[in-house]
Design a protein around this motif. Structure first.
Motif, mmCIF file in Angstrom:
data_model
loop_
_atom_site.group_PDB
_atom_site.id
_atom_site.type_symbol
_atom_site.label_atom_id
_atom_site.label_comp_id
_atom_site.label_asym_id
_atom_site.label_seq_id
_atom_site.Cartn_x
_atom_site.Cartn_y
_atom_site.Cartn_z
ATOM 1 N N UNK A 59 0.852 -1.183 0.000
ATOM 2 C CA UNK A 59 0.000 0.000 0.000
ATOM 3 C C UNK A 59 0.893 1.240 0.000
ATOM 4 N N UNK A 60 0.635 2.132 -0.945
ATOM 5 C CA UNK A 60 1.378 3.388 -1.031
ATOM 6 C C UNK A 60 0.414 4.545 -0.813
ATOM 7 N N UNK A 61 0.850 5.566 -0.097
ATOM 8 C CA UNK A 61 0.038 6.771 0.074
ATOM 9 C C UNK A 61 0.693 7.911 -0.702
ATOM 10 N N UNK A 62 -0.109 8.567 -1.567
ATOM 11 C CA UNK A 62 0.428 9.613 -2.434
ATOM 12 C C UNK A 62 -0.493 10.829 -2.407
ATOM 13 N N UNK A 63 0.053 11.954 -2.861
ATOM 14 C CA UNK A 63 -0.708 13.206 -2.890
ATOM 15 C C UNK A 63 -1.512 13.376 -4.169
ATOM 16 N N UNK A 64 -1.051 12.760 -5.249
ATOM 17 C CA UNK A 64 -1.723 12.937 -6.536
ATOM 18 C C UNK A 64 -1.556 11.659 -7.354
ATOM 19 N N UNK A 65 -2.611 11.286 -8.091
ATOM 20 C CA UNK A 65 -2.578 10.070 -8.912
ATOM 21 C C UNK A 65 -2.790 10.445 -10.379
ATOM 22 N N UNK A 66 -1.950 9.903 -11.242
ATOM 23 C CA UNK A 66 -2.120 10.040 -12.687
ATOM 24 C C UNK A 66 -2.327 8.645 -13.258
ATOM 25 N N UNK A 67 -3.518 8.391 -13.762
ATOM 26 C CA UNK A 67 -3.829 7.089 -14.338
ATOM 27 C C UNK A 67 -3.449 7.078 -15.815
ATOM 28 N N UNK A 68 -2.519 6.209 -16.161
ATOM 29 C CA UNK A 68 -2.081 6.056 -17.557
ATOM 30 C C UNK A 68 -2.224 4.589 -17.952
ATOM 31 N N UNK A 69 -3.402 4.036 -17.704
ATOM 32 C CA UNK A 69 -3.606 2.598 -17.879
ATOM 33 C C UNK A 69 -4.118 2.247 -19.267
ATOM 34 N N UNK A 320 -7.523 15.522 -6.940
ATOM 35 C CA UNK A 320 -6.123 15.073 -6.916
ATOM 36 C C UNK A 320 -5.886 13.853 -7.817
ATOM 37 N N UNK A 321 -6.531 13.874 -8.984
ATOM 38 C CA UNK A 321 -6.386 12.749 -9.911
ATOM 39 C C UNK A 321 -6.558 13.238 -11.340
ATOM 40 N N UNK A 322 -5.721 12.716 -12.235
ATOM 41 C CA UNK A 322 -5.828 13.005 -13.665
ATOM 42 C C UNK A 322 -5.717 11.700 -14.440
ATOM 43 N N UNK A 323 -6.256 11.713 -15.647
ATOM 44 C CA UNK A 323 -6.227 10.523 -16.502
ATOM 45 C C UNK A 323 -5.620 10.900 -17.846
ATOM 46 N N UNK A 324 -4.583 10.207 -18.219
ATOM 47 C CA UNK A 324 -3.918 10.429 -19.501
ATOM 48 C C UNK A 324 -4.102 9.182 -20.364
ATOM 49 N N UNK A 325 -4.580 9.378 -21.606
ATOM 50 C CA UNK A 325 -4.649 8.266 -22.544
ATOM 51 C C UNK A 325 -5.989 7.586 -22.656
ATOM 52 N N UNK A 326 -7.030 8.146 -22.028
ATOM 53 C CA UNK A 326 -8.354 7.538 -22.158
ATOM 54 C C UNK A 326 -9.080 8.118 -23.368
ATOM 55 N N UNK A 327 -9.163 9.437 -23.433
ATOM 56 C CA UNK A 327 -9.741 10.082 -24.604
ATOM 57 C C UNK A 327 -8.808 9.871 -25.795
ATOM 58 N N UNK A 328 -9.398 9.611 -26.964
ATOM 59 C CA UNK A 328 -8.608 9.228 -28.131
ATOM 60 C C UNK A 328 -8.309 10.401 -29.062
ATOM 61 N N UNK A 329 -7.349 10.151 -29.956
ATOM 62 C CA UNK A 329 -7.102 11.014 -31.106
ATOM 63 C C UNK A 329 -6.538 10.133 -32.208
ATOM 64 N N UNK A 330 -6.239 10.711 -33.352
ATOM 65 C CA UNK A 330 -5.645 9.932 -34.431
ATOM 66 C C UNK A 330 -4.199 9.587 -34.107
ATOM 67 N N UNK A 331 -3.538 10.433 -33.324
ATOM 68 C CA UNK A 331 -2.168 10.172 -32.882
ATOM 69 C C UNK A 331 -2.128 10.261 -31.363
ATOM 70 N N UNK A 332 -2.308 9.126 -30.706
ATOM 71 C CA UNK A 332 -2.447 9.137 -29.247
ATOM 72 C C UNK A 332 -1.178 9.575 -28.519
ATOM 73 N N UNK A 333 -0.008 9.238 -29.056
ATOM 74 C CA UNK A 333 1.231 9.669 -28.414
ATOM 75 C C UNK A 333 1.347 11.188 -28.437
ATOM 76 N N UNK A 334 1.055 11.779 -29.568
ATOM 77 C CA UNK A 334 1.086 13.232 -29.742
ATOM 78 C C UNK A 334 0.131 13.891 -28.743
ATOM 79 N N UNK A 335 -1.091 13.400 -28.686
ATOM 80 C CA UNK A 335 -2.087 13.967 -27.781
ATOM 81 C C UNK A 335 -1.686 13.799 -26.318
ATOM 82 N N UNK A 336 -1.180 12.630 -25.959
ATOM 83 C CA UNK A 336 -0.786 12.375 -24.570
ATOM 84 C C UNK A 336 0.383 13.260 -24.154
ATOM 85 N N UNK A 337 1.303 13.519 -25.077
ATOM 86 C CA UNK A 337 2.418 14.416 -24.755
ATOM 87 C C UNK A 337 1.919 15.815 -24.421
#
Length: 424
Positions: A59-69, A320-337
């Protein structure tokens, strides 16, 4: 992995006017607890040929979570069937494309060799798998591809010799599209220009879609707006013509003992193996990460609306949470960056988010656009055809000039690429 928020009660969080109660990405009161199951394969000391599986929970306790699943892995999307008419009724084998893709080339070839195979789907995985099956089994055991909808899958990315990026990834090309919050005259211009067929005539001609009865009923603009385009493997329709791939429209189907029974037909498609290239259930994957039923209910919003993420990565009701990579684009790497850069600036305090109500209203405006441009595919939350417009919003938040080109014509007609957003 499971994550649980330790902070205010559900009632307190519901009453917040600002994200996290204070509008900040961090809070001295709120923390996230991450429960992680780490399964490791360890060689037993002195016996390299023996492997021991060790399951460790931490179990880890953190201040902010970024979901990149991501949303296109792990949880297969399997259609629902009436009782007694699902895969259990079939005497052959049913697998998901994820299982097939996990095989090495030799194992996959041996697995499909000599079998009557049906592939369900008509997107990237389905096209590639059907090509591999037809290469192994040929015309003797043609691979049957069962599809629900015809798609504008592209043979190349230079229709009529002009790179697709110039037609759909410049500011001029975005005049074809209705945008969130734009004025009447731009909306009228988009309505007029949207009837111009930039790419469809090229695809119809090059792939001979009329000949095979595969002309989609929707426009290419809708296809790209919903991030549905795939590249057709070279020679795919040649194999259809020669008979090693057989296309069959099946809007609805069920299983029977001998294979697949398409609704409205009495004769089943007899098969030994069914490969379900039906995609992944990214929504279930992300919901199941949360321990809180409240967060599970609100993370993806109403099923009748697009996913309610501000700037496509922040849920206003989850602190305190963000999600990267769920919403799509034609170039997902470009959008995620771009989103990662925006998120880094947010965490660094460069700008603050608006109030929760304002963020939710912005999400509603994007929901209207998604439904108008993508139709029934609005839940994919694709920004593919509005990439430049979307990046403009991120740039304005970060205090950047959204116009990144040098000169009027370059700004209007040249496609935007990742290097255009390098900090000056």
């Amino acid at each position: 992995m499971r994550i649980e928020y330790e902070g205010g009660s559900d009632e307190e969080m519901q009453a917040w006017e600002l994200w996290g109660g204070n509008g900040e990405p961090f809070s001295c009161k709120g923390k996230w607890n991450l429960t992680v199951n780490d399964t490791q394969l360890l060689s037993t000391e002195g016996l390299d040929s023996l492997i021991k599986v060790v399951d460790m929970t931490q179990v880890y306790q953190v201040d902010f979570v970024i979901l990149c699943v991501g949303r296109f892995t792990d949880v297969p999307n399997i259609p629902e069937f009436p009782p007694g008419k699902g895969p259990e009724a079939f005497h052959g084998k049913v697998i998901h494309s994820m299982e097939y893709s996990a095989m090495d080339f030799a194992s996959a070839a041996e697995f499909i060799n000599g079998k009557r195979i049906a592939v369900v789907g008509f997107q990237k995985h389905a096209l590639d798998i059907s090509m591999e099956c037809s290469a192994v089994n040929g015309e003797k055991n043609p691979c049957r591809v069962l599809y629900k909808t015809e798609h504008w899958n592209v043979p190349d990315y230079e229709p009529w010799g002009l790179p697709l990026a110039y037609l759909y990834f410049s500011r001029f090309s975005e005049l074809l599209l209705q945008k969130s919050g734009e004025g009447f005259f731009l909306s009228l211009l988009a309505t007029i220009l949207s009837h111009v067929k930039w790419v469809e005539s090229h695809i119809r001609r090059k792939l001979s879609l009329e000949k095979f009865g595969m002309v989609p009923k929707h426009s290419f603009l809708k296809e790209i707006s919903a991030c549905l385009i795939s590249t057709v493997p070279e020679g795919f329709y040649d194999r259809v013509e020669k008979g090693s791939i057989a296309l069959k429209k099946a809007p609805k189907f069920s299983f029977c003992q001998k294979g697949i029974l398409v609704d409205g037909e009495n004769t089943p498609v007899e098969t030994d193996l069914v490969i379900m290239a039906t995609g992944f259930n990214g929504e279930k994957k992300i919901k199941d990460i949360f321990a809180s039923s409240n967060f599970q209910d609100c993370i993806l919003g109403s099923p009748t609306a697009s996913v309610p993420f501000y700037r496509e990565c922040i849920n206003p009701r989850i602190p305190q949470l963000a999600i990267i990579g769920f919403s799509e684009s034609i170039s997902n790497l470009y959008t995620s960056e771009m989103r990662c850069r925006w998120l880094a600036e947010l965490l660094d305090g460069t700008f603050k988010l608006p109030g929760i109500n304002e963020m939710e209203k912005d999400a509603e405006r994007w929901d209207k656009y998604m439904k108008q441009s993508s139709g029934e595919y609005y839940r994919r939350s694709c920004i593919g055809a509005l990439h430049v417009w979307y990046n403009d919003q991120l740039c304005k938040d970060m205090g950047w000039n959204p116009k990144r080109k040098k000169g009027f014509f370059a700004e209007l007609f040249e496609p935007y690429v990742p290097s255009d957003y390098c900090p000056s």
